[in-house]
Design a protein around this motif. Structure first.
Motif, short mmCIF file in Angstrom:
data_model
loop_
_atom_site.label_atom_id
_atom_site.label_comp_id
_atom_site.label_asym_id
_atom_site.label_seq_id
_atom_site.Cartn_x
_atom_site.Cartn_y
_atom_site.Cartn_z
N THR A 121 0.85 -1.19 0.00
CA THR A 121 0.00 0.00 0.00
C THR A 121 0.89 1.24 0.00
O THR A 121 2.08 1.17 0.32
N THR A 122 0.31 2.38 -0.33
CA THR A 122 1.07 3.64 -0.28
C THR A 122 1.49 3.97 1.15
O THR A 122 2.55 4.51 1.39
N GLU A 123 0.64 3.59 2.12
CA GLU A 123 0.85 4.03 3.50
C GLU A 123 1.92 3.24 4.25
O GLU A 123 2.58 3.78 5.13
N ASP A 124 2.07 1.95 3.97
CA ASP A 124 2.88 1.08 4.82
C ASP A 124 4.13 0.58 4.11
O ASP A 124 4.11 0.23 2.94
N PHE A 125 5.21 0.50 4.90
CA PHE A 125 6.49 0.04 4.34
C PHE A 125 7.24 -0.72 5.44
O PHE A 125 8.16 -0.20 6.07
N PRO A 126 6.88 -1.98 5.70
CA PRO A 126 7.53 -2.74 6.77
C PRO A 126 8.92 -3.23 6.37
O PRO A 126 9.18 -3.53 5.20
N LEU A 127 9.78 -3.33 7.37
CA LEU A 127 11.14 -3.83 7.18
C LEU A 127 11.27 -5.14 7.95
O LEU A 127 11.04 -5.17 9.17
N ARG A 128 11.66 -6.19 7.27
CA ARG A 128 11.78 -7.51 7.92
C ARG A 128 13.24 -7.89 8.09
O ARG A 128 14.02 -7.83 7.14
N LEU A 129 13.57 -8.29 9.32
CA LEU A 129 14.88 -8.87 9.59
C LEU A 129 14.70 -10.38 9.54
O LEU A 129 13.89 -10.95 10.28
N LEU A 130 15.43 -11.02 8.66
CA LEU A 130 15.19 -12.43 8.39
C LEU A 130 15.75 -13.34 9.48
O LEU A 130 15.10 -14.29 9.92
#
Lengths: 115, 114
Positions: free
Chosen positions: A70-79
């Motif tokens: 989405t335009t609003e959300d930008f999650p960062l995942r640490l694997l």
């Protein structure tokens, strides 16, 4: 406007654990990015996105994944967390005109410690 | 190899005097430069920017100067106030390539002494 919000504010992980840092913005900005700040290193770009469905790598992408549904959300995942990922993480967003990004608005940061 | 350098990790200035923060860059393709200010436990906030087609930009007490031939820019704060005590980051990007990476310097910690 809440601006750019990040959760959690603090997190302690054990080596090998995974987690997601959340970032959201309510300014309808196309451009979003993740940085890490380490002493003496400034802010280093991890990943960025120029719009929903479009992401690209920054300077230090290894060990991190992103998505932008989405335009609003930008999650960062640490694997699989490593002690070298101990840092303060900032999410930022900016508006753009004709694909030129302008000044960025930063969230308050997430302080991550990996033991 | 750092593309954006801020060689002074810290700077102390008396209240009312001028603060000058310096920044050097190595990539001649950078065409847009920004300064951000950061207080402890907060995210950076945008302060002022300058395009490579200009050599000066002013906003109230803050002026940024750009010397393209020397690949050098500086931020002047006049007069300095105690509330200006913060870490200042210089940043550079290549806007003509659109959405290119923004590269930050390591920062300079400014202390304004009352």
């Amino acid at each position: 406007n809440a601006g750019v919000t990040q959760t959690p504010k603090f997190q302690v992980l054990k080596t090998g654990q995974s987690m997601t840092l959340q970032c959201a913005q309510d300014m309808n900005h196309e451009y979003m990015s993740w940085y890490r700040q380490d002493p003496g290193m400034g802010l280093r770009l991890i990943h960025y996105s120029v719009g929903a469905g479009i992401t690209d790598q920054g300077e230090v992408p290894n060990g991190y994944n992103v998505s932008r549904s989405t335009t609003e959300d930008f999650p960062l995942r640490l694997l699989s967390a490593a002690p070298s990922q101990t840092s303060v993480y900032f999410c930022a967003s900016s508006y753009s005109i004709r694909r030129y990004a302008y000044e960025q608005y930063f969230g308050p940061g997430t302080r991550l410690t990996v033991t | 190899d750092q593309q954006v350098k801020q060689n002074s990790p810290s700077l102390s200035v008396q209240e009312g005097r001028i603060s000058i923060l310096n920044c050097d860059y190595t990539n001649s393709m950078f065409d847009y430069f920004l300064w951000y200010k950061k207080y402890p436990a907060e995210g950076p906030t945008f302060l002022i920017s300058i395009s490579s087609i200009k050599d000066k930009n002013e906003d109230g007490r803050f002026t940024v100067f750009l010397n393209k031939s020397a690949k050098h820019l500086s931020l002047h704060i006049v007069p300095s106030q105690p509330g200006d005590s913060a870490v200042y980051f210089c940043a550079a990007q290549r806007r003509e390539t659109s959405y290119d990476k923004v590269i930050f310097g390591p920062g300079t910690s400014l202390s304004v002494i009352p």
